[in-house]
Design a protein around this motif. Structure first.
Motif, short mmCIF file in Angstrom:
data_model
loop_
_atom_site.label_atom_id
_atom_site.label_comp_id
_atom_site.label_asym_id
_atom_site.label_seq_id
_atom_site.Cartn_x
_atom_site.Cartn_y
_atom_site.Cartn_z
N ASN A 3 0.81 -1.21 0.00
CA ASN A 3 0.00 0.00 0.00
C ASN A 3 0.84 1.26 0.00
O ASN A 3 0.43 2.30 -0.52
CB ASN A 3 -0.94 0.00 1.21
N ASN A 56 2.59 0.90 -3.73
CA ASN A 56 1.64 0.80 -4.84
C ASN A 56 0.23 1.11 -4.33
O ASN A 56 -0.64 0.25 -4.27
CB ASN A 56 1.70 -0.62 -5.44
N ILE A 96 -3.65 2.60 -3.71
CA ILE A 96 -4.88 2.57 -4.50
C ILE A 96 -5.21 3.99 -4.96
O ILE A 96 -5.27 4.93 -4.15
CB ILE A 96 -6.05 2.00 -3.68
N PRO A 106 -4.72 -0.32 -7.99
CA PRO A 106 -3.31 -0.04 -7.66
C PRO A 106 -2.69 0.92 -8.66
O PRO A 106 -3.00 0.91 -9.85
CB PRO A 106 -2.67 -1.43 -7.73
#
Length: 299
Positions: free
Chosen positions: A12, A15, A17, A51
């Motif tokens: 997270n 990469n 969201i 992502p």
């Protein structure tokens, strides 16, 4: 478990969201049909979530949007726009979700070509004959529009001419009220018009008599009928003009009318009489009947 949570945290962070919006072209899916379809959108606006690496790798051509135009019916209807969500992403928003389209049958028909002359000729000259080639034109398109067309019109200007001349002029489709019908195709788009002009013996001003036909809608009657100009100049042989006191217009149909009618019409041709100006405007006033009266008592 701790290792899994650490991996999720790291992913997270590296990469995250994200959301991103795109404009996608709407592909029309349709078998060969006899429908004319309007109001189909060319594009749709979509927002995807996923992502960062997947978002950054997304190409415009990866976004597919389609609208299925098969199994339609005549008239207005809502058709869904289908968006294929790329792998690894989630579709967040889509605008529009549906398209309100109008479907109609394709139609084509032949209608007569008429010629309207504008302006006047030089003094002591008259129009002997007007010919148009072709005599018929073809209109095509959505049936509800094609059905409105009653004739094609080619307008030619006299412009004080003294000799026979020919011109190629545009053809426009008109309805029964002489209004232009849009959204139809007309073929050919131009016509060759020849106007034969000769010297005449006499030029005379003749009164125009408007010809009204039909009956207004129930509860209405024909009121005052006006024509502009009241008189027109015509030319011809002395003996031909001696017995003529008025010239009639082509009929103006008031059937079912509930409001005033204004028409630009030509005069009825008379043998050996040549009109220097054959176009007149007729205004037919349509009045409401007084209470208690009916159309039958006003015939």
């Amino acid at each position: 478990l701790g290792a899994v949570m650490l991996w999720v945290y790291v992913m997270n962070e590296q990469n995250p969201i994200l959301e991103a919006s795109y404009t996608a072209t709407v592909e029309k899916v349709a078998d060969e049909s006899n429908f004319m379809i309007e109001n189909v959108p060319n594009t749709v606006r979509v927002t995807f979530k996923g992502p960062r690496n997947t978002i950054l790798a997304l190409r415009q051509q990866d976004i597919k949007a389609t609208i299925n135009l098969n199994n339609l019916k005549v008239g207005e209807q809502d058709v869904p726009i289908n968006v294929v969500t790329p792998r690894g992403l989630t579709l967040v928003t889509q605008q529009p979700l549906t398209a309100t389209i109008v479907a109609d049958l394709y139609a084509a028909k032949s209608v007569p070509l008429t010629v309207r002359r504008l302006g006047t000729l030089a003094d002591v000259h008259g129009v002997i004959e007007t010919k148009a080639e072709p005599e018929m034109v073809i209109v095509s398109g959505a049936k509800r529009y094609v059905d409105q067309v009653v004739h094609g019109l080619a307008t030619i200007k006299l412009d004080n001419k003294k000799t026979t001349f020919s011109e190629n002029v545009d053809v426009i489709p008109l309805d029964a009220s002489d209004k232009i019908v849009k959204d139809v195709n007309i073929s050919p788009q131009t016509a060759s018009v020849q106007v034969k002009i000769e010297l005449v013996d006499v030029i005379k001003n003749i009164t125009v008599t408007p010809r009204v036909e039909g009956k207004p809608a129930e509860g209405y009657r024909v009121g005052k009928v006006e024509v502009t100009p009241v008189q027109v100049q015509v030319g011809g042989a002395t003996e031909a003009l001696a017995s003529i006191t008025s010239l009639s217009t082509m009929p103006i149909d008031v059937s079912g009318a509930t409001q005033d009618i204004v028409r630009e019409v030509q005069l009825v041709e008379v043998d050996k009489v040549y009109g220097v100006n054959r176009d007149v405007t007729v205004t037919v006033k349509i009045e409401k009947l007084p209470p208690g009266e009916s159309n039958a008592t006003n015939r």
